[in-house]
Design a protein around this motif. Sequence first.
Motif, short mmCIF file in Angstrom:
data_model
loop_
_atom_site.label_atom_id
_atom_site.label_comp_id
_atom_site.label_asym_id
_atom_site.label_seq_id
_atom_site.Cartn_x
_atom_site.Cartn_y
_atom_site.Cartn_z
N ASN A 39 0.84 -1.21 0.00
CA ASN A 39 0.00 0.00 0.00
C ASN A 39 0.87 1.26 0.00
OD1 ASN A 39 -1.81 -2.05 0.44
ND2 ASN A 39 -2.90 -1.02 2.07
N PHE A 40 1.92 1.26 0.82
CA PHE A 40 2.82 2.41 0.85
C PHE A 40 3.53 2.60 -0.49
CE2 PHE A 40 2.44 2.14 5.47
CZ PHE A 40 2.43 3.48 5.82
N VAL A 41 4.00 1.51 -1.07
CA VAL A 41 4.68 1.59 -2.37
C VAL A 41 3.72 2.13 -3.43
CG1 VAL A 41 5.77 0.26 -4.21
CG2 VAL A 41 6.39 -0.18 -1.83
N ASP A 42 2.48 1.63 -3.43
CA ASP A 42 1.49 2.11 -4.40
C ASP A 42 1.20 3.60 -4.23
OD1 ASP A 42 1.34 -0.41 -5.49
OD2 ASP A 42 -0.52 -0.95 -4.45
N CYS A 43 1.18 4.07 -2.99
CA CYS A 43 0.93 5.49 -2.73
C CYS A 43 2.06 6.38 -3.26
CB CYS A 43 0.78 5.75 -1.23
SG CYS A 43 -0.76 5.15 -0.55
N ILE A 44 3.27 5.89 -3.16
CA ILE A 44 4.43 6.68 -3.55
C ILE A 44 4.76 6.52 -5.04
CG2 ILE A 44 6.92 6.96 -3.17
CD1 ILE A 44 6.48 6.21 -0.28
N ALA A 45 4.35 5.42 -5.64
CA ALA A 45 4.77 5.07 -7.00
C ALA A 45 4.52 6.17 -8.03
CB ALA A 45 4.09 3.78 -7.44
N ASN A 46 3.39 6.82 -7.99
CA ASN A 46 3.08 7.86 -8.97
C ASN A 46 4.01 9.06 -8.87
OD1 ASN A 46 1.00 6.38 -10.05
ND2 ASN A 46 -0.56 7.35 -8.78
N GLY A 47 4.60 9.25 -7.72
CA GLY A 47 5.51 10.37 -7.54
C GLY A 47 6.78 10.27 -8.38
N SER A 48 7.18 9.06 -8.73
CA SER A 48 8.40 8.89 -9.51
C SER A 48 8.25 9.40 -10.94
CB SER A 48 8.85 7.44 -9.51
OG SER A 48 7.86 6.63 -10.09
N SER A 49 7.02 9.55 -11.41
CA SER A 49 6.80 10.07 -12.76
C SER A 49 6.12 11.44 -12.74
CB SER A 49 5.96 9.08 -13.57
OG SER A 49 4.70 8.90 -12.96
N ASP A 50 6.15 12.11 -11.61
CA ASP A 50 5.53 13.43 -11.47
C ASP A 50 6.30 14.47 -12.27
OD1 ASP A 50 3.39 14.62 -9.32
OD2 ASP A 50 4.90 16.12 -9.87
N GLU A 51 5.63 15.54 -12.68
CA GLU A 51 6.28 16.59 -13.45
C GLU A 51 7.20 17.46 -12.60
OE1 GLU A 51 2.43 18.27 -11.94
OE2 GLU A 51 2.92 16.45 -13.04
N GLN A 52 6.98 17.50 -11.31
CA GLN A 52 7.80 18.30 -10.40
C GLN A 52 9.02 17.50 -9.93
OE1 GLN A 52 7.44 21.47 -9.12
NE2 GLN A 52 5.74 21.84 -10.53
N GLN A 53 10.20 18.10 -10.07
CA GLN A 53 11.44 17.45 -9.66
C GLN A 53 11.44 17.15 -8.16
OE1 GLN A 53 13.96 16.42 -11.69
NE2 GLN A 53 14.78 15.43 -9.88
N GLN A 54 10.86 18.05 -7.35
CA GLN A 54 10.83 17.83 -5.90
C GLN A 54 10.03 16.58 -5.55
OE1 GLN A 54 9.96 20.67 -7.48
NE2 GLN A 54 10.53 22.48 -6.32
N ILE A 55 8.97 16.32 -6.29
CA ILE A 55 8.13 15.14 -6.03
C ILE A 55 8.90 13.88 -6.42
CG2 ILE A 55 5.93 14.00 -6.51
CD1 ILE A 55 5.65 16.69 -5.07
N GLN A 56 9.58 13.91 -7.56
CA GLN A 56 10.37 12.76 -7.99
C GLN A 56 11.46 12.42 -6.97
OE1 GLN A 56 11.89 13.61 -11.88
NE2 GLN A 56 9.86 13.79 -12.79
N THR A 57 12.11 13.45 -6.48
CA THR A 57 13.16 13.24 -5.48
C THR A 57 12.59 12.66 -4.19
OG1 THR A 57 14.41 15.08 -6.40
CG2 THR A 57 14.99 14.39 -4.17
N MET A 58 11.48 13.22 -3.73
CA MET A 58 10.87 12.73 -2.50
C MET A 58 10.36 11.30 -2.67
SD MET A 58 10.57 14.04 0.46
CE MET A 58 10.73 12.58 1.44
N ALA A 59 9.85 10.97 -3.85
CA ALA A 59 9.38 9.61 -4.12
C ALA A 59 10.55 8.63 -4.05
CB ALA A 59 8.70 9.53 -5.48
N ALA A 60 11.69 9.00 -4.62
CA ALA A 60 12.87 8.14 -4.55
C ALA A 60 13.33 7.95 -3.11
CB ALA A 60 13.99 8.72 -5.40
N LEU A 61 13.32 9.03 -2.35
CA LEU A 61 13.71 8.93 -0.94
C LEU A 61 12.72 8.10 -0.13
CD1 LEU A 61 14.89 12.61 -0.37
CD2 LEU A 61 16.33 10.57 -0.47
N GLY A 62 11.44 8.25 -0.43
CA GLY A 62 10.42 7.48 0.27
C GLY A 62 10.53 5.99 -0.03
N LEU A 63 10.74 5.65 -1.30
CA LEU A 63 10.91 4.24 -1.68
C LEU A 63 12.18 3.66 -1.05
CD1 LEU A 63 9.81 4.45 -5.40
CD2 LEU A 63 8.59 3.30 -3.54
N ALA A 64 13.23 4.46 -1.01
CA ALA A 64 14.47 4.01 -0.38
C ALA A 64 14.27 3.75 1.12
CB ALA A 64 15.58 5.02 -0.60
#
Length: 85
Positions: A39-64
Amino acid sequence: MRPDIDHADESWQARHTGICIAQQIAIVISCAVLPRLRNFVDCIANGSSDEQQQIQTMAALGLAALAAATTPYGIEAFDSVLKPL
């Protein structure tokens, strides 16, 4: 809503905050996140393809953080994000 912030700013900030919360939960409760890992991975997954660089970075940190908290278990929960990466 504050008049000095438009919807676009609020929207990316809300997404950033949500992913940050998921990251902090993973850090604080560590392996106790395992029952809800997918569930957590699914919540964060869309952030890796977000148009905002800050969201992509936070998604990578969250998944890590989720991966670090659940190592060596639960790798199959990350299948949906590993293949696109």
